[in-house]
Design an enzyme around this catalytic site. Structure first.
Site, PDB file in Angstrom:
ATOM      1  N   THR A 143      49.851  32.113 -39.773  1.00 57.58           N
ATOM      2  CA  THR A 143      48.894  33.167 -40.117  1.00 57.58           C
ATOM      3  C   THR A 143      48.790  33.421 -41.615  1.00 57.58           C
ATOM      4  O   THR A 143      48.137  34.375 -42.039  1.00 57.58           O
ATOM      5  CB  THR A 143      49.313  34.472 -39.416  1.00 57.58           C
ATOM      6  OG1 THR A 143      50.671  34.788 -39.783  1.00 57.58           O
ATOM      7  CG2 THR A 143      49.237  34.330 -37.895  1.00 57.58           C
ATOM      8  N   GLU A 144      49.393  32.586 -42.418  1.00 54.05           N
ATOM      9  CA  GLU A 144      49.508  32.846 -43.858  1.00 54.05           C
ATOM     10  C   GLU A 144      48.160  33.081 -44.536  1.00 54.05           C
ATOM     11  O   GLU A 144      48.033  33.951 -45.399  1.00 54.05           O
ATOM     12  CB  GLU A 144      50.238  31.682 -44.545  1.00 54.05           C
ATOM     13  CG  GLU A 144      51.749  31.654 -44.288  1.00 54.05           C
ATOM     14  CD  GLU A 144      52.121  30.851 -43.062  1.00 54.05           C
ATOM     15  OE1 GLU A 144      53.298  30.493 -42.916  1.00 54.05           O
ATOM     16  OE2 GLU A 144      51.231  30.585 -42.218  1.00 54.05           O
TER      17      GLU A 144
END
Length: 267
Positions: A143-144
């Site tokens: 999810t960076e």
């Protein structure tokens, strides 16, 4: 300083124990969803180093306490990084890189027992293990990009594991995927009912202990990592060299002798 070995070891965030040649490394920070901070990464490195050098250990299981496998980086820890210099951030990112590289290149087989969500660097932990078993309710993802961050280190391993197209879908969308989709992507090996997870992982670990040569598994794992970095001709030459060297090992000669004489092979 000598590397400590022990049947059991309790650190602040990590538990280590070894029974019947199977070592279990447990993420033990359930109140923080086993989120990673600098100290936890350090303790994981210590635990894997102990397991690699533990003569009583042949296979390693990486698991977690609580309902979440690992939620990624600790948010409080991320806040502390805001004031870091480039040199400090590089040291910190190198620290995580060293852990993932350690697991990926470890001489012993590592099985991830993913009992819940594995997100961002938590998904990276599962990715670098040799096998990953999980439950139907678990979600996986990097999810960076959703917070302006980069999945830079885990990307190197993910591309090797699942290929460019699937890696792009995960890394560029930042979306979470189901356990079943993670299996179709090749991110995990099996999705099993929650009540069977521990038993199935343990069965795999004990089967590998009994049926396979530790030396052969070690070199096979090394070959898988190495040949991908080499041009085709060099990779084949390297593989031929390792093949020739393996034939002279005690494990290979004992195994062939037992096979030809229809005797059970005791590893």
């Amino acid at each position: 300083m000598n590397t400590p070995t022990a049947d059991t070891l309790a650190l602040q965030y990590i538990d280590y124990r070894c029974t019947n040649r199977v070592a279990t490394i447990t993420l033990n920070r359930p109140e923080k969803r086993n989120a990673l901070n600098y100290e936890m990464v350090s303790q994981l490195k210590q635990a894997f180093d102990i397991a690699e050098n533990d003569d009583e250990c042949k296979i390693i299981i990486l698991k977690a306490a609580g309902p979440v496998f690992c939620s990624g980086a600790d948010l409080e820890y991320l806040q502390q990084l805001e004031g870091n210099s480039y040199a400090e951030n590089l040291e910190d990112s190198t620290h995580l890189m060293q852990l993932l590289h350690l697991i990926y290149t470890l001489k012993k087989v590592v099985i991830a027992q993913v009992n819940g969500h594995a997100i961002a660097s938590g998904c990276g932990l599962a990715t670098v293990c040799d096998f990953a078993y999980t439950v139907p309710s678990a979600q996986f993802g990097y999810t960076e990009v959703k917070i302006g961050f980069l999945p830079a280190i885990v990307k190197v391993f993910l591309l090797r594991k699942i290929g460019e197209a699937k890696a792009k879908e995960l890394l560029l969308t930042g979306d979470l995927i189901s356990a079943e989709k993670a299996k179709t992507f090749g991110l995990v090996n099996e999705v099993v009912p929650e009540e069977e997870l521990e038993m199935r992982v343990r069965e795999l670990a004990e089967r590998l202990c009994v049926q396979n040569s530790a030396q052969a598994m070690e070199v096979t794992k090394e070959l898988i990592a190495m040949v991908q970095e080499l041009p085709l001709k060099e990779a084949l030459e390297y593989a031929a060299e390792r093949n020739a060297l393996a034939r002279a090992t005690d494990d290979c000669q004992s195994g062939i002798h037992a096979f030809l004489n229809k005797q059970p092979i005791i590893w």
